[in-house]
Design a protein around this motif. Structure first.
Motif, PDB file in Angstrom:
ATOM      1  N   THR A 190      13.444 -25.908  27.835  1.00  0.00           N
ATOM      2  CA  THR A 190      14.584 -25.639  26.953  1.00  0.00           C
ATOM      3  C   THR A 190      15.781 -25.255  27.807  1.00  0.00           C
TER       4      THR A 190
ATOM      5  N   SER B 166       6.903 -24.472  27.226  1.00  0.00           N
ATOM      6  CA  SER B 166       8.368 -24.422  27.271  1.00  0.00           C
ATOM      7  C   SER B 166       8.866 -23.406  28.293  1.00  0.00           C
TER       8      SER B 166
ATOM      9  N   TRP C 190      13.386 -32.810  24.873  1.00  0.00           N
ATOM     10  CA  TRP C 190      12.242 -33.583  24.375  1.00  0.00           C
ATOM     11  C   TRP C 190      11.726 -34.579  25.397  1.00  0.00           C
TER      12      TRP C 190
ATOM     13  N   SER D  70      19.240 -23.207  27.088  1.00  0.00           N
ATOM     14  CA  SER D  70      19.863 -22.307  26.121  1.00  0.00           C
ATOM     15  C   SER D  70      19.349 -22.598  24.708  1.00  0.00           C
ATOM     16  N   GLY D  71      18.054 -22.667  24.601  1.00  0.00           N
ATOM     17  CA  GLY D  71      17.425 -22.791  23.294  1.00  0.00           C
ATOM     18  C   GLY D  71      17.246 -24.227  22.827  1.00  0.00           C
ATOM     19  N   PHE D  72      17.969 -25.164  23.441  1.00  0.00           N
ATOM     20  CA  PHE D  72      17.828 -26.552  22.996  1.00  0.00           C
ATOM     21  C   PHE D  72      16.684 -27.228  23.735  1.00  0.00           C
ATOM     22  N   ILE D  73      15.912 -28.011  22.986  1.00  0.00           N
ATOM     23  CA  ILE D  73      14.674 -28.552  23.529  1.00  0.00           C
ATOM     24  C   ILE D  73      14.941 -29.831  24.321  1.00  0.00           C
TER      25      ILE D  73
END
Lengths: 500, 359
Positions: free
Chosen positions: A357, A351, A364, A359-362
């Motif tokens: 990521t 990651s 996918w 701002s923390g959101f993955i």
């Protein structure tokens, strides 16, 4: 021993394997991981029952229902992993493995006699917990010898020994063979087999592919018989090395692992493009060194520097940002989460450097592309990237883990046991990939217990011994003798064959 | 011979099917139990699962109760599930629930009888903060002194209960209550009340909060790195350390979130359905939520359904008690069966049953 036939259908199995061992013969059972060596041996030792086929021992039909039957008929086995109790003495441990143990004092005398006869000095009163790996193996061997075996099975006995200790073991085995004991010697180390064994049976995918006299073949021919394809040794570039990328100075840290090894004043540097090989017998601080390098174990800031920046007190995420990737020895549970999919496992360490990521959101979709890229590039055999990591075979998971780390454009690579449990073809491709990254300018630290591997890929060589690292030396020109001494010699066993 | 074989990957279909299977098995086993007790099993099951919602005689009362009871269960269980996934066991949500109610109510009562739109939001913040602080005690003790958070959080429940009694009898007692224990009734103090938002549904702010919590937890676990870290730490702690997840940070976060949500549940309860701080305010929601969290497979959507189901068995159970004369213990045994079967059939998502001898 004559005539040994078995059919054993299934996924990982032996099919229609036959071979024979004569008294006094050292017979090698050679094959890659997963070729069916262990299953075969377990059948001989009575741990697994064959579905079909027939074994005979010295002319008699032989079908052991359990190991104690096998032992009473004169079949003894030294396992790769010892089954000893640390808190008991040598004599007590030996007694535990016997059907009708004699009195301890009597047993101690017998242990002394047998161990002296075979050049394996052993003090029956010592605690097993205080013994080195080589000495522990002797306990196992002496335990077998007390049963006066007709057939002795040795499963990868040298993986825990220094070269000197290997020499002592081989002398003992040769002496046993001279006295008429048949020895079944399991290994994938070709040089050993060439120097020790009279006959070799080579297994591939559960089938006997060849029987030969190993002394008449080269190691390369044996390897090709074992793998079934041509092997190309990795190509190394002779490019000059760049500036220092990883600097470790005075690294001392207590082990977080119970009964682990404390690292003591470990000091080395690795330049861009250089591969440093770190050898050592298992349990001499390899795991701890990896943890201290990858940031799972923190130290003083200046103990570890990446490109001159102190990172000793930084965690794994900051060290990845600084350009370091690492692959621990234990694939399942440490390098990868067993129940998570390959996509999730790709995210696990990728990651940071792959920017998966926001701002923390993955991301996918990005993680999936990354995982698919690894699978493709490193030839990971899997039905897809959504399967759980534990469903992959050991070798395939290792390719995935190493591939995941090498695909992150690292500047510093730390790998512990890169090819442990991987078949020869995959091992060759992993080694090539490591060398390629070094050629691209990465500094590489390879920790391994496989000396041949280190000699093949490392530019410089050092050894860990009880938490201390020897000064790195150029690999070229090193002799086996020097390497053995760097690894700690024979742990006080030099006297062994002086009088034998 | 039956034999269990580990699946290569956990089966998703079975993961979905096992809760349903567990409910069906509970109905069968519970029915047998009711039959042995001399009751008509079909009628008993119908009274528990059907009548609270659809019986014209009772539904008007019990239907709103469904959300009233499910709201706090879901809110607390969602918080707990995050920690449970990471292997951090907050067993003391009941205590955090009580403390949240006390701190929230205290803020509200401090303003009495003032009016103002800001009072209720302040109380909400105070309630969440109270639960958060109470959960920080086991969190800090674990990270600094390596104490066991299961024991510390559980024992703090009893401290919280004593504190509750002391508040109901002392500091927060209604000065105009004629000396009876218990605070002023907050539901009758407009600036601090948490009323039913839509008449006849039982929907109040706590239920809204629980739906929001479910949504956020879902997004957190599916899309956010923190949720990934939580799952990773629970499934493979060493891989989590390799990935760079800080165990300390995770303990603080998980206990903090679950404490704050439990505190919120307490606040919404004390300002709404319960109305006041009283000695018997603690009703076991914090413990039942543990069951709800597992019943819902620690999955936010599952917890939403499990909370509703659990609330239904409570309401239906009470109904069965006074309609059919079933003993309270039988109802509890019935609820216990539900958890038992759920955990038992859970095996099927990771293992498959093979008939025949091992090869």
């Amino acid at each position: 021993m004559e005539g040994l036939t078995k059919a054993y259908p299934g996924v990982v199995a032996n099919s229609d394997v036959s071979f024979k061992i004569r008294p006094g013969e050292v017979h090698a059972l050679l094959g890659e991981n997963g070729a069916g060596k262990s299953t075969l041996v377990k059948m001989i030792y009575g741990l697994v029952k064959p579905d079909a086929g027939r074994m005979s021992l010295r002319g008699q039909d032989y079908a052991p229902a359990e190991p104690s039957v096998a032992r009473s008929l004169g079949v003894a086995m030294v396992f790769q992993h010892f089954s000893l109790f640390d808190a008991l003495s040598v004599a007590e441990n030996v007694a535990l493995g016997m059907e009708n143990p004699p009195k301890l004092r009597e047993l101690a005398a017998r242990i002394r006699k047998v161990s002296q006869d075979y050049g394996l000095p052993l003090d029956p009163d010592r605690m097993v917990g205080d013994l080195s790996a080589g000495e522990r193996q002797r306990v196992e061997i002496v335990r077998c010898l007390l049963q006066d075996p007709k057939l002795l099975i040795m499963d990868e006995p040298t993986s825990v020994l220094t070269p000197q200790e290997v020499d002592i073991l081989f002398q003992t085995l040769r002496q046993l063979a001279r006295e008429g004991t048949a020895i079944l010697y399991i290994s994938h180390k070709l040089e050993e087999i060439r120097s020790l064994c009279d006959e070799a049976t080579i297994l591939r995918r559960g089938k006997v592919v060849a029987t030969c006299t190993p002394r008449e073949k080269t190691a390369r021919e044996l390897a090709e018989l074992m793998v079934g394809t041509m092997l190309t040794p990795p190509e190394r570039s002779a490019k000059p090395k760049g500036e220092v990328a990883l600097e470790v100075a005075g690294l001392s840290v207590a082990s977080p692992i119970p009964f682990g090894t404390t690292l003591k004043n470990v000091t080395f540097t690795v330049r861009k493009g250089e591969v440093l090989g770190i050898a050592g017998v298992a349990g001499n601080g390899q795991d701890e060194l990896l943890l201290a390098l990858n940031g799972e174990l923190r130290t003083s800031p200046s103990a570890v520097k990446i490109a001159g920046v102190p990172v000793g007190a930084a965690g794994p995420i900051q060290r990845r940002k600084a350009g370091m990737v690492s692959a621990p020895e234990e694939r399942l549970g440490h390098a990868a989460a067993p129940d998570m999919s390959l996509v999730e496992n790709a995210l696990l360490s990728g990651s940071v450097r792959k920017g998966l990521t926001r701002s923390g959101f993955i991301d996918w979709a990005g993680a999936r592309r990354f995982a698919e890229g690894i699978v493709q590039q490193f030839d990971v055999r899997t039905p897809g990237t959504d399967v759980a990591a534990r469903s992959l075979s050991g070798g395939n998971l290792q390719k995935f883990v190493v591939g995941r780390e090498l695909s992150q454009a690292p500047t510093v690579i730390v790998i512990n046991q890169p090819t442990w449990g991987v078949d020869a073809a995959a091992a060759a491709s992993i080694r090539q990939a490591i060398i390629d990254r070094a050629a691209d300018g990465a500094a590489v630290v390879v920790i391994s217990q496989d000396l041949d591997e280190l000699l093949e890929i490392a530019d410089s060589f050092a050894a860990l011994n009880e938490g201390r690292l020897t000064a790195p030396r150029p690999t070229q020109g090193l002799t086996m003798d020097q390497i053995g001494l760097m690894m700690g010699g024979a742990h006080g066993m030099e006297v062994a064959h002086a009088e034998a | 011979m039956l034999r269990l074989e580990k699946r290569a990957s956990p089966s998703r279909a079975w993961g979905m099917a096992t809760p349903v299977l567990a409910v069906v098995l509970t109905m069968i086993a519970g029915g047998i139990m009711f039959a042995i007790l001399g009751k008509n099993p079909v009628e008993a099951i119908r009274t528990i699962f059907w009548d609270p919602l659809f019986n014209p005689q009772f539904a008007s009362y019990s239907r709103p109760q469904l959300l009233v009871k499910a709201g706090p269960l879901i809110l607390i269980a969602v918080g707990l599930s995050l920690g449970f996934r990471a292997g951090i066991w907050n067993i003391g949500a009941e205590g955090q629930y009580i403390i949240g109610a006390i701190t929230g109510a205290a803020v509200g009562l401090a303003f009495y009888p003032m009016g103002g739109w800001f009072i209720f939001p302040l109380m909400v913040i105070a309630g969440a903060f109270g639960g958060f602080l109470w959960a920080m005690i086991p969190a800090v003790l674990r990270t600094v002194f390596r104490t066991n958070e299961i024991l510390v959080s559980l024992l703090l429940v009893y401290v919280a209960q004593s504190l509750l009694s002391s508040m109901a009898l002392g500091a927060l007692r209604n000065p105009q209550g004629g000396g009876f224990p218990g605070s002023r009734n907050l539901s009758q103090y407009p600036a601090a009340a948490n009323p039913e938002l839509i008449a006849g549904t039982g929907m109040h702010w706590g239920v809204v909060a629980s739906f929001i919590a479910v949504t956020f937890a879902y997004i957190l676990l599916q899309r956010h790195m923190l949720g990934f870290s939580i799952r990773l730490a629970g499934q493979a702690p060493r891989a989590a350390r390799f990935a760079g997840v800080s165990p300390t940070r995770l303990v603080i976060l998980c206990l903090g979130i679950s404490g704050a949500l439990a505190g919120l549940a307490g606040l919404f309860e004390v300002t709404g359905p319960a109305g006041q701080i009283s000695i018997d305010f603690a009703s076991g929601y914090g413990f039942t939520a543990i069951i709800v969290a597992f019943l819902g497979r620690l999955n936010p959507v599952g917890i939403l359904l499990a909370g509703l189901l659990m609330a239904l068995t409570y309401i239906g159970g009470e109904l069965a008690q006074f309609m059919l004369g079933l003993p309270a213990a039988a109802i509890q045994a019935f609820q216990g069966m539900l958890l038992f079967f759920l955990l038992a059939v859970d095996l099927l998502s990771n293992y498959r049953i093979r008939i025949g001898r091992a090869q």
